[in-house]
Design a protein around this motif. Structure first.
Motif, mmCIF file in Angstrom:
data_model
loop_
_atom_site.group_PDB
_atom_site.id
_atom_site.type_symbol
_atom_site.label_atom_id
_atom_site.label_comp_id
_atom_site.label_asym_id
_atom_site.label_seq_id
_atom_site.Cartn_x
_atom_site.Cartn_y
_atom_site.Cartn_z
ATOM 1 N N GLY A 46 0.820 -1.202 0.000
ATOM 2 C CA GLY A 46 0.000 0.000 0.000
ATOM 3 C C GLY A 46 0.852 1.248 0.000
ATOM 4 N N ALA A 47 0.173 2.393 -0.029
ATOM 5 C CA ALA A 47 0.859 3.677 -0.112
ATOM 6 C C ALA A 47 1.642 3.960 1.167
ATOM 7 N N LEU A 48 2.802 4.599 1.015
ATOM 8 C CA LEU A 48 3.714 4.890 2.125
ATOM 9 C C LEU A 48 3.616 6.332 2.609
ATOM 10 N N GLU A 49 2.617 7.082 2.142
ATOM 11 C CA GLU A 49 2.484 8.518 2.398
ATOM 12 C C GLU A 49 3.638 9.265 1.722
ATOM 13 N N THR A 50 3.635 10.591 1.851
ATOM 14 C CA THR A 50 4.527 11.385 1.005
ATOM 15 C C THR A 50 6.008 11.179 1.313
ATOM 16 N N ALA A 51 6.406 11.358 2.564
ATOM 17 C CA ALA A 51 7.833 11.207 2.893
ATOM 18 C C ALA A 51 8.284 9.770 2.705
#
Length: 228
Positions: A85-90
């Motif tokens: 899944g997505a790791l967020e922006t940073a």
């Protein structure tokens, strides 16, 4: 100078459209949102673009290919395949670092900012500075009236200087800001920006052109309404 287009998010507020199509692949004024960025980057001389993906990520290579039709070469950073899944922006930037080099552009795939030029002069001046990042700020939209950061007298981003403006989700960054994040870690960008502010190493510029965070069905519909 390479560029990273952030395209991994789920787009919950855009359902049901995003149940079947990732938000950056939705069309605004006859083009997919992400295509506006690819074409602008190509005009600015950027030839290497990384696109990070997670939600419905198989649609991105199918829609964009290797980027040659836009005048760039696209490499994909698959967060869904590699981390579930997505790791967020940073976290997403940290995973993509091996593909990006020491300094790079970052732009969110779900903002519409057709007049932004990704100016190579700005990129060169950034590289020659000691800044860890540089943000472009815009006037606050009705849905975000408090803004994010101000710009102080030294053209640095500030938590206290007024007026507060909104980050346009476009910026320049150094890899050094993200190298301490283990690959696969979920992490938001805000703590990293605040660290750079505290060190006096986050520059800020005002962008006065058209900008929309395409975060709701209503904003998408407004952009696609017939022009008067």
């Amino acid at each position: 100078m390479k560029a990273l287009i952030l395209a991994a998010g789920r787009g919950e507020r855009m359902r049901p459209l995003t149940d079947h199509t990732p938000k950056p692949l939705l069309e605004v004024r006859g083009k997919r949102l992400i295509e506006w960025h690819l074409e602008a980057l190509a005009r600015a001389g950027v030839r290497e673009v990384v696109v990070n993906t997670a939600w419905l990520e198989e649609q991105f290579p199918a829609a964009l290919g290797d980027g040659s039709r836009y005048g760039v070469h696209i490499t994909y950073s698959f967060e869904g395949r590699d981390h579930g899944g997505a790791l967020e922006t940073a976290g997403g930037i940290a995973k993509a670092l091996p593909l990006l080099g020491d300094a790079f552009w970052v732009v969110s795939g779900d903002v519409y900012i057709p007049g932004f030029a990704f100016d190579p002069v700005d990129a060169t001046l950034f590289v020659e500075s000691d800044a860890l990042g540089e943000l472009w700020l815009v006037k606050n939209a009705p849905h975000h009236p408090a803004g994010d950061f101000g710009i102080d007298a030294d053209r640095l981003a500030s938590r206290t200087a007024g007026p507060k403006l909104t980050w346009a989700s476009v910026g320049l960054f150094r890899a050094a800001l993200f190298r301490d994040i283990p690959v696969g870690t979920k992490m938001a960008l805000r703590p990293k920006l605040e660290r750079a502010i505290d060190e006096g190493r986050l520059r800020a510029e005002f962008f006065g052109g058209s900008w929309t965070d395409v975060g709701t069905m209503e904003r998408l519909a407004a952009l696609n309404a017939p022009l008067k």
